[in-house]
Write an enzyme that holds these catalytic residues in place. Structure first.
Site, PDB file in Angstrom:
ATOM      1  N   GLY A 160       0.945  24.360  -2.876  1.00 29.37           N
ATOM      2  CA  GLY A 160      -0.217  24.188  -3.608  1.00 29.37           C
ATOM      3  C   GLY A 160      -0.284  22.892  -4.254  1.00 29.37           C
TER       4      GLY A 160
ATOM      5  N   SER B  18       4.144  20.884  -0.522  1.00 25.72           N
ATOM      6  CA  SER B  18       4.263  21.204   1.180  1.00 25.72           C
ATOM      7  C   SER B  18       2.909  21.237   1.490  1.00 25.72           C
ATOM      8  CB  SER B  18       4.997  22.533   1.356  1.00 25.72           C
ATOM      9  OG  SER B  18       4.507  23.415   0.420  1.00 25.72           O
TER      10      SER B  18
END
Lengths: 298, 629
Positions: B461, B535
């Site tokens: 996120g 990520s």
């Protein structure tokens, strides 16, 4: 920095240790001569404080000088080493001798065949010998670790490459290795080392008055009454010594006044003949040492 | 035949310690044996009976008519005399006023290359012989290459049979220039070139009037001035243990040769392979105990501590000697049967024989051009660079530093023949050479003991979405339940493992790749691994998922709108990004790819962190991770 003799000594000790560590049943071929004496001395140094972890083997022809046999037994006793004496029983039965059977057959049957018998009887897989590369042309070609087939044969055309100090000691059933820790020593090195280390040797190496006859230009010492004398041949006392020792009828003496090790060393330095010139068996035919080695002679 | 005597009476040159070992090599019929015979003869080393034998042999086998054929002095084997060639290495000894020599006379025939390598392995210098009429032949290149490969840096080119080209200066200089250019490619800049005639003795021992244009040394003068060394490496001492000496229960010594510098009583030594250390308590010899043993000595060492030392171990002062079980090496093949990559051979390193496998050669070296060629196998006489693996670690040093610990021989398991000779370039530690070690305590065993299954819980996120807060709460809950956990946080990992990485796309990919690998290892360890990373790219998250088994990956999308995250801005990063102080910031000037099918999507605008944590635990239960809790 190590002296030259120190380096030779260290190299030989290295070879002894390597060979013993990699074999199951090693043996030292003890022929009683000066090289054998040096070999034995180096073996004691290599494993000290342990005793040399192998027996001595003498392949006896029954025609050695009497002084050699006395020295052999005294040496084994003094050092507390196991001594195996092998005499080829076939030769004993047939009375093989250098006079009736010739030097070549005598040597082949007593020594070469005798050594093969002893190796097999005791299942030795590795045998130390005192051969040096400076002795003879085919010995100059020999490896330090020399592989022998199960038939005890040496194949000069198919020797194992020998690189650095890495010796290949792997063998199959019945095969064996001959190891020559004195490969890089010369005759003079041996004498200087005997001098430095006070190594006992057979007194025949020192000049003394001895009964000799001259045959084919070679001075033969009459060591016992088994030697047949030709008509008119009378042993004469002459001051001689020996540079190599073998069977007395096959080993020529040299005229010499050298009665001590330093005198022998001094004589060596001015010698104009080679050590083996008195060896009848080397001169049987050109290349005869090579043939004997191929048959299993050490 | 008269016998020249260069040894004045009263001198004892054999007392000198100085020894030069050299080899002679060249093609068939280049005259090597004749040259050595000539050296022996001229240095007064031949005895009268040997000269008589030579005269007799020369009449029977010789090629020189009434003249002595010196080649017969060294070609002592019957087969050699028949064929007039040298089959095997002959070692000869001679001494001059200045030093002692051991010369290895090595064969020229290509099929006997192994014997030439044998002679070179112990030599300090090389005499490369060639026939002035023929110039450089392929064997000249091959031998020079092998000599250089084995570490010999002193080379003399003896241009022989110059008598047959009328002692032509032009021929000699053309050949010399060609050879020097070739040697320079091998990094050998010092090459002496000497015009000789072994048959006539020209420039062999003394310089000859036949070549008034030649101003260099005679061959013997060169040999007398070449640098000799004892083959021992420079640097701190080490002892290669050949034999464990145990005469009785009270004595345990280690017998071997001191390599390198001086070994002293009281020296601290490390046992290689391994990390054990002890102190040299005694240095034992039959001539008495020594305070110190210089390099080259053969001694027996007693250590202060009872350590596990066996044949093949190395007792090393200092840190030079290490141990390894994979190497890059130069390999010379010596056997008629070709070397096969992947085949199980044996190899002897120092005093240890171990199982050995070579990979496919990286390249074969063309001995003429130095070119690197592709090769699948290796035939007799060929050289390659190859990675090799052995069954257990051995103590080593690179060959260029230490011939004793840097060399090895390869043995065939069936024929017992010596089939290869190797020189270690360096040890390999690259992961490509590390096989996955099978272990007894495996993931299943750990799962049974832990009472839960391992899993990666991957929180993704935007920055400020609440990932780390929720992950922390999840870990506290799991810990309270007795589960074995670990939390990998993006910021924390960037302080250590990934401190070398920036925020470019490439670095972000690498950042995730490393974390995925670490997480997968922790799954092997049986842990529940909580990974809290932005990520942003789907591909890397897929990669992380692919490293573990199905059911062991739980992707948690912490879905917080950009405006919400920017408003929270707990670290002040959005503000800096908006001011242009941070580049490549996810959501501002770098994209975020939301997961399409996460195991769990958390809407932080509707639920508290505590509620979100409960949802994560519920999902893990659903996956069967927490079956027994």
């Amino acid at each position: 920095m190590l002296s030259y003799l120190d380096r030779l000594e260290a190299d030989s000790i290295d070879i002894f240790r390597e060979a013993v560590a990699e074999s199951e049943r090693p043996v030292l071929l003890y022929s009683i001569g000066k090289d054998s004496s040096v070999l034995l001395h180096l073996a004691r140094k290599a494993f000290y404080p342990s005793p040399p972890p192998f027996p001595l083997l003498h392949v006896d022809t029954t025609w050695k000088f009497r002084e050699m046999i006395a020295f052999r037994d005294e040496t084994a006793r003094r050092l507390g080493l196991e001594l195996i004496v092998h005499r080829n029983p076939d030769c004993l039965a047939e009375g093989i001798n250098p006079f009736d059977h010739g030097s070549a057959r005598h040597t082949d049957l007593w020594k070469t065949q005798g050594l093969r018998q002893a190796m097999e009887e005791h299942r030795f897989d590795l045998a130390f010998g005192g051969a040096r590369r400076d002795e003879e042309a085919s010995r100059a070609k020999e490896r330090v670790f020399s592989f022998r087939t199960a038939q005890h044969r040496w194949d000069p055309k198919d020797q194992r490459p020998e690189l650095w100090r890495l010796y290949n000691t792997r063998i199959g059933p019945g095969e064996s290795i001959r190891v020559f820790p004195l490969s890089n020593w010369t005759e003079l090195d041996v004498w200087r080392y005997i001098q430095r280390e006070h190594i006992p040797i057979v007194p025949l190496y020192f000049a003394a008055e001895r009964p000799v006859v001259e045959r084919d230009g070679v001075l033969i010492m009459v060591d016992d009454d088994r030697m047949p004398l030709a008509e008119g041949e009378v042993p004469e006392p002459r001051t001689v010594r020996f540079r190599t020792l073998g069977c007395y009828p096959l080993t020529g003496a040299v005229p010499s006044q050298a009665r001590t090790v330093p005198e022998v060393v001094a004589e060596m330095r001015t010698a104009t003949t080679s050590e083996r010139q008195g060896r009848v068996i080397d001169r049987d035919r050109s290349g005869s040492m090579e043939r004997k080695k191929q048959e299993g002679y050490f | 035949m008269t016998r020249p005597n260069t040894l004045p009476p009263g001198r004892n040159p054999e007392d000198r310690a100085d020894l030069l070992r050299f080899l002679t090599c060249g093609s068939v019929d280049d005259g090597k044996s004749t040259l050595i015979g000539r050296l022996l003869y001229e240095s007064g080393l031949l005895h009268t009976d040997q000269l008589d034998t030579l005269a007799a042999d020369s009449r029977r086998h010789g090629t020189r008519g009434a003249e002595p054929d010196f080649a017969l002095l060294v070609d002592g084997l019957a087969a050699e005399r028949e064929q007039g060639i040298t089959i095997d290495v002959a070692y000869r000894f001679f001494t001059t006023e200045r030093r002692r020599f051991i010369v290895a006379d090595t064969p020229g025939h290509e099929q006997y290359t192994r014997n030439m390598v044998t002679g070179a392995s112990t030599a300090d210098a090389a005499v490369i012989l060639l026939d002035a009429r023929k110039g450089l032949l392929s064997q000249t290149y091959r031998h020079t290459n092998l000599v250089a490969l084995l570490g010999i840096r002193q080379i003399v080119l003896a241009v022989n049979k110059l008598d047959l080209v009328g002692y032509s200066r032009e021929v000699f200089e053309r050949i010399s220039a060609e050879y020097r250019a070739f040697a320079a490619e091998l990094g050998i800049t010092e090459v002496a070139c000497i015009p000789i005639s072994a048959v006539e003795g020209t420039n062999v021992v003394t310089r000859s009037v036949r070549t008034p244009w030649y101003e260099g040394q005679s061959l013997l003068e060169w040999l007398e001035s070449a640098e000799a060394h004892d083959g021992s490496p420079a640097g701190p001492a080490h002892l290669l243990v050949q034999w464990v000496n145990r005469p009785d229960g009270s004595f345990r010594g280690f017998s071997g040769r001191v390599l390198g510098g001086t070994l002293r009583q009281g020296d601290r030594v490390r046992v290689r392979p391994g990390e054990q250390e002890s102190v040299v308590e005694r240095i034992v010899t039959m001539d008495g105990e020594l305070a110190e043993a210089v390099g080259g000595s053969a001694v027996t060492v007693v250590l202060a501590d009872e350590l596990d030392v066996s044949r093949g171990s190395v007792l090393a002062v200092g840190t030079g000697v290490e141990a390894a079980d994979a190497f890059q090496a130069h390999l010379v093949w010596l056997d008629e049967h070709e070397m096969l990559p992947g085949r199980r051979y044996l190899a002897k390193f120092g005093a240890r024989t171990v199982g050995f496998t070579a990979e496919r050669p990286k390249h074969r070296i063309d001995v003429r051009t130095q070119a690197k060629e592709a090769a699948r196998t290796l035939r007799s006489g060929e050289i390659c660079v190859v990675n090799v693996r052995i069954d257990e670690p051995v103590a080593y040093q690179p060959y260029r530093l230490d011939r004793d610990l840097g060399s090895f021989i390869v043995l065939d398991r069936v024929s017992n023949r010596t089939v290869g000779a190797g020189m270690i370039d360096f040890a390999l530690r690259r992961s490509a050479n590390v096989r996955w070690q099978a272990v007894t305590v495996d993931k299943r065993a750990r799962t049974t003991r832990n009472g839960h299954r391992p899993c990666v819980v991957w929180f993704t996120g935007l920055s400020g979405a609440g990932k780390s807060t929720i992950a922390d709460l999840v870990e506290r809950r799991l810990h309270g339940l007795g589960a074995h956990t670990f939390l990998l946080d993006g910021d924390n990992v960037r302080h250590g493992l990934n401190s070398d990485l920036g925020f470019t796309e490439a670095d972000r990919v690498e950042n995730i790749r490393r974390i995925a690998e670490v997480a997968a290892l922790m799954v092997q360890a049986g842990l529940i691994v909580l990974v809290s990373f932005i990520s942003p790219f789907g591909a890397e998250r897929a990669l992380a998922r692919g490293l573990v088994e199905a059911g062991e990956f739980c992707e948690v999308y912490v879905d917080t709108p950009l405006e919400t995250a920017e408003r929270r801005d707990p670290k002040g990063l959005y503000a800096r990004a908006r001011r242009g102080e941070l580049v490549n910031f996810t959501g501002i000037d770098s994209p975020y790819e939301p997961p399409a099918e996460p195991e769990l999507r958390l809407d932080t605008t509707r639920s508290s962190p505590e509620q979100a944590a409960e949802e994560v635990l519920g999902t893990l239960r659903g996956l069967g991770v927490l079956d027994t809790y």
